[in-house]
Design a protein around this motif. Structure first.
Motif, mmCIF file in Angstrom:
data_model
loop_
_atom_site.group_PDB
_atom_site.id
_atom_site.type_symbol
_atom_site.label_atom_id
_atom_site.label_comp_id
_atom_site.label_asym_id
_atom_site.label_seq_id
_atom_site.Cartn_x
_atom_site.Cartn_y
_atom_site.Cartn_z
ATOM 1 N N GLY A 110 -0.864 -1.376 -8.813
ATOM 2 C CA GLY A 110 -0.887 -0.027 -8.258
ATOM 3 C C GLY A 110 0.371 0.375 -7.504
ATOM 4 N N LEU A 111 1.025 -0.585 -6.856
ATOM 5 C CA LEU A 111 2.214 -0.264 -6.062
ATOM 6 C C LEU A 111 3.508 -0.329 -6.867
ATOM 7 C CD1 LEU A 111 1.289 -2.221 -2.811
ATOM 8 C CD2 LEU A 111 1.534 0.264 -3.012
ATOM 9 N N ALA A 112 3.442 -0.893 -8.063
ATOM 10 C CA ALA A 112 4.643 -1.060 -8.882
ATOM 11 C C ALA A 112 5.229 0.296 -9.254
ATOM 12 C CB ALA A 112 4.317 -1.855 -10.142
ATOM 13 N N GLY A 113 6.498 0.481 -8.973
ATOM 14 C CA GLY A 113 7.178 1.707 -9.344
ATOM 15 C C GLY A 113 6.962 2.869 -8.413
ATOM 16 N N VAL A 114 6.226 2.669 -7.322
ATOM 17 C CA VAL A 114 6.002 3.757 -6.363
ATOM 18 C C VAL A 114 7.335 4.147 -5.720
ATOM 19 C CG1 VAL A 114 5.000 4.319 -4.105
ATOM 20 C CG2 VAL A 114 3.594 3.245 -5.878
ATOM 21 N N VAL A 115 7.583 5.445 -5.614
ATOM 22 C CA VAL A 115 8.797 5.966 -4.988
ATOM 23 C C VAL A 115 8.406 6.621 -3.670
ATOM 24 C CG1 VAL A 115 10.741 7.553 -5.201
ATOM 25 C CG2 VAL A 115 9.896 6.332 -7.226
ATOM 26 N N GLY A 121 -5.680 2.484 6.519
ATOM 27 C CA GLY A 121 -6.527 3.600 6.103
ATOM 28 C C GLY A 121 -6.828 4.584 7.203
ATOM 29 N N SER A 122 -6.909 4.124 8.454
ATOM 30 C CA SER A 122 -7.269 5.020 9.563
ATOM 31 C C SER A 122 -6.096 5.312 10.485
ATOM 32 C CB SER A 122 -8.400 4.394 10.384
ATOM 33 O OG SER A 122 -7.979 3.155 10.950
ATOM 34 N N ALA A 123 -4.908 4.819 10.154
ATOM 35 C CA ALA A 123 -3.750 4.994 11.038
ATOM 36 C C ALA A 123 -3.361 6.467 11.146
ATOM 37 C CB ALA A 123 -2.575 4.175 10.525
ATOM 38 N N SER A 124 -3.191 6.928 12.379
ATOM 39 C CA SER A 124 -2.799 8.318 12.612
ATOM 40 C C SER A 124 -1.289 8.465 12.778
ATOM 41 C CB SER A 124 -3.495 8.855 13.868
ATOM 42 O OG SER A 124 -3.145 8.081 15.008
ATOM 43 N N SER A 125 -0.557 7.354 12.804
ATOM 44 C CA SER A 125 0.893 7.403 13.050
ATOM 45 C C SER A 125 1.696 7.577 11.767
ATOM 46 C CB SER A 125 1.343 6.116 13.753
ATOM 47 O OG SER A 125 1.036 4.974 12.957
ATOM 48 N N ILE A 126 1.021 7.602 10.625
ATOM 49 C CA ILE A 126 1.719 7.737 9.348
ATOM 50 C C ILE A 126 1.018 8.779 8.488
ATOM 51 C CG2 ILE A 126 2.546 5.356 9.342
ATOM 52 C CD1 ILE A 126 0.256 4.721 7.352
ATOM 53 N N THR A 127 1.729 9.253 7.459
ATOM 54 C CA THR A 127 1.082 10.123 6.480
ATOM 55 C C THR A 127 0.308 9.234 5.506
ATOM 56 O OG1 THR A 127 2.830 10.080 4.801
ATOM 57 C CG2 THR A 127 3.103 11.630 6.627
ATOM 58 N N HIS A 128 -0.527 9.831 4.689
ATOM 59 C CA HIS A 128 -1.371 9.040 3.793
ATOM 60 C C HIS A 128 -1.146 9.415 2.319
ATOM 61 C CE1 HIS A 128 -3.702 6.795 6.799
ATOM 62 N NE2 HIS A 128 -3.407 7.834 7.568
ATOM 63 N N ARG A 151 -4.132 5.693 -2.182
ATOM 64 C CA ARG A 151 -4.765 5.162 -3.382
ATOM 65 C C ARG A 151 -4.189 3.799 -3.780
ATOM 66 N NH1 ARG A 151 -5.695 8.754 -8.707
ATOM 67 N NH2 ARG A 151 -7.249 9.630 -7.260
ATOM 68 N N PRO A 152 -2.863 3.637 -3.960
ATOM 69 C CA PRO A 152 -2.365 2.317 -4.355
ATOM 70 C C PRO A 152 -2.485 1.270 -3.251
ATOM 71 C CG PRO A 152 -0.543 3.824 -3.981
ATOM 72 C CD PRO A 152 -1.787 4.647 -3.979
ATOM 73 N N VAL A 153 -2.300 1.685 -1.983
ATOM 74 C CA VAL A 153 -2.369 0.721 -0.878
ATOM 75 C C VAL A 153 -3.791 0.228 -0.675
ATOM 76 C CG1 VAL A 153 -2.074 0.399 1.607
ATOM 77 C CG2 VAL A 153 -0.342 1.637 0.299
ATOM 78 N N LEU A 154 -4.736 1.150 -0.586
ATOM 79 C CA LEU A 154 -6.132 0.758 -0.377
ATOM 80 C C LEU A 154 -6.715 0.140 -1.644
ATOM 81 C CD1 LEU A 154 -7.348 3.820 1.740
ATOM 82 C CD2 LEU A 154 -6.512 1.591 2.519
ATOM 83 N N GLY A 155 -6.214 0.561 -2.786
ATOM 84 C CA GLY A 155 -6.658 -0.050 -4.033
ATOM 85 C C GLY A 155 -6.270 -1.519 -4.113
ATOM 86 N N GLU A 156 -5.208 -1.890 -3.430
ATOM 87 C CA GLU A 156 -4.782 -3.279 -3.338
ATOM 88 C C GLU A 156 -5.548 -4.027 -2.253
ATOM 89 O OE1 GLU A 156 -3.037 -6.675 -4.251
ATOM 90 O OE2 GLU A 156 -2.564 -4.856 -5.385
ATOM 91 N N SER A 188 -3.659 -4.306 7.300
ATOM 92 C CA SER A 188 -2.574 -4.422 8.270
ATOM 93 C C SER A 188 -1.254 -4.614 7.524
ATOM 94 C CB SER A 188 -2.817 -5.609 9.202
ATOM 95 O OG SER A 188 -4.006 -5.411 9.937
ATOM 96 N N ILE A 189 -0.282 -3.749 7.844
ATOM 97 C CA ILE A 189 0.975 -3.767 7.098
ATOM 98 C C ILE A 189 2.155 -3.647 8.062
ATOM 99 C CG2 ILE A 189 2.293 -2.747 5.196
ATOM 100 C CD1 ILE A 189 -0.240 -1.466 4.186
#
Length: 285
Positions: A55-60, A84-91, A95-100, A104-105
Motif C-alpha cells: 500500500g505504501l509503495a510509490g506513495v508521493v 489514526g487519531s493524531a491531530s498534529s498531522i493531516t490524514h 488508507r495505506p498507513v492504516l491498511g498496513e 506509532s510512527i
C-alpha cells in the motif's frame, strides 16, 4: 559536463538509502522501517522493510501532508503515538498507513544544506512512545546519510565545474585545476564510510589522470597503493609533508614513509622526480 553525464558518474542515492535503512532497522529494533528520496520538493516512498502490504509503495508525499510531509516541511524529526487519531498531522495517507496496520510512527528527515533530501521512517503496529534508542538510531542514520549526500553533491559540483571540455569553447580544461580536483577526490574518498562510493571517487580520480596524460594506470607495471597515490597527488600540488599530513589526517612521519615507498617503486630520488615519472606513467594527471 551535462546533467545526464553527471548523473551517470554519481552512485545512486537510493542505494545508500537502502543500505542505511537495513542498518537502522537492526540498531533501532523497530519492526517496520521505510524511506524515500525527495524529488522536486516531494517525498517518494521507495524502500521498505517489515511491511506486509504494498500500500505504501510509490506513495508521493508533498510538504506538510501527513507525518512525512510535516518532517519534510519542518526539516526535523516528527513522531505520533497513534497515527489514526493524531491531530498534529493531516490524514491524506490514512488508507495505506492504516491498511498496513501502523500506529506509532517516527519520521526523520535527512537534511542537507537546510533542506530535506530524504525521510526515514520507523513504525510499530501498537501504540507506544519511541524510546531514546530508536530515536537516536534514526537521527544518527539521517546524519550519516546527510554527510554522504553532501560528499556526493561536492563531487558532482567539481565534475560539473570541470567537464573534460567546456560546453561553449570546446577547449581543454586547465591542467592545474584537474590536478587539484584529482587530489580532492582522493581526499574525499578517505572521508566516507561507503566502500562503493570510495571506489567510485578513486575511479573518477583515475579517469582524470588518464584523460590528461593519455594513458591509464593499468598501462604500467608500477602499482602504487591508495595511500601512496593520495600522498603523491598532494606532492604534485606543491604541498609540504606537514600540509599533506593535515589534509589526509595522518602523521608527518607516515607521509614520509609513503613517499619513500613511492620513490622506491618509481626508482627515483626526489619528490619532483616522483611526480614527473608518475605523470609519464599515467598514475597522476
Amino acid at each position: 559536463m551535462s546533467t545526464a553525464a553527471s548523473s551517470l558518474l554519481r552512485p545512486r542515492d537510493g542505494d545508500a538509502l537502502r543500505s542505511e535503512l537495513r542498518r537502522t532497522a537492526s540498531h533501532a529494533q523497530v519492526p517496520v522501517v521505510f524511506a524515500g528520496e525527495v524529488k522536486s520538493g516531494h517525498l517518494h516512498l521507495s524502500e521498505f522493510l517489515g511491511t506486509r502490504t504494498n500500500g505504501l509503495a510509490g506513495v508521493v508525499v508533498p510538504p506538510r501532508a501527513g507525518l512525512g510531509g510535516r518532517a519534510l516541511d519542518e526539516a526535523r524529526p516528527v513522531t505520533v503515538a497513534d497515527y489514526g487519531s493524531a491531530s498534529s498531522i493531516t490524514h491524506h495517507f490514512d488508507r495505506p498507513v492504516l491498511g498496513e496496520g501502523l500506529r506509532s510512527i517516527l519520521a526523520v528527515p535527512v537534511v542537507v544544506g537546510g533542506a530535506a533530501r530524504a525521510v526515514l521512517y520507523g513504525a510499530v503496529r501498537e501504540r507506544i512512545q519511541f524510546g531514546d534508542r530508536a530515536v537516536n538510531a534514526f537521527v544518527h542514520a539521517a546524519t550519516r546519510l546527510a554527510s554522504e549526500i553532501t560528499v556526493r553533491d561536492e563531487v558532482d559540483r567539481r565534475v560539473a565545474m570541470l567537464g573534460y571540455l567546456t560546453s561553449d569553447t570546446k577547449e581543454p580544461i586547465a591542467t592545474t585545476e584537474v590536478r587539484e580536483v584529482h587530489a580532492e577526490l582522493r581526499a574525499l574518498a578517505q572521508d566516507v564510510d561507503d566502500a562503493e562510493l570510495q571506489q567510485h571517487l578513486r575511479a573518477l580520480s583515475d579517469r582524470l589522470a588518464s584523460a590528461l596524460v593519455g594513458k591509464s594506470p593499468s598501462d604500467t607495471e608500477v602499482t602504487l597503493s591508495t595511500r601512496e597515490t593520495d600522498v603523491l597527488s598532494y606532492v604534485a600540488l606543491g604541498c609540504s609533508n606537514a600540509e599533506i599530513a593535515r589534509r589526509l589526517a595522518v602523521g608527518p612521519e607516515t607521509v614520509k614513509s609513503y613517499l619513500r615507498s613511492t620513490m622506491n617503486k618509481l626508482d627515483v630520488h626526489s619528490r619532483h622526480e616522483a611526480v614527473t615519472v608518475a605523470r609519464k606513467l599515467g598514475l597522476l594527471p
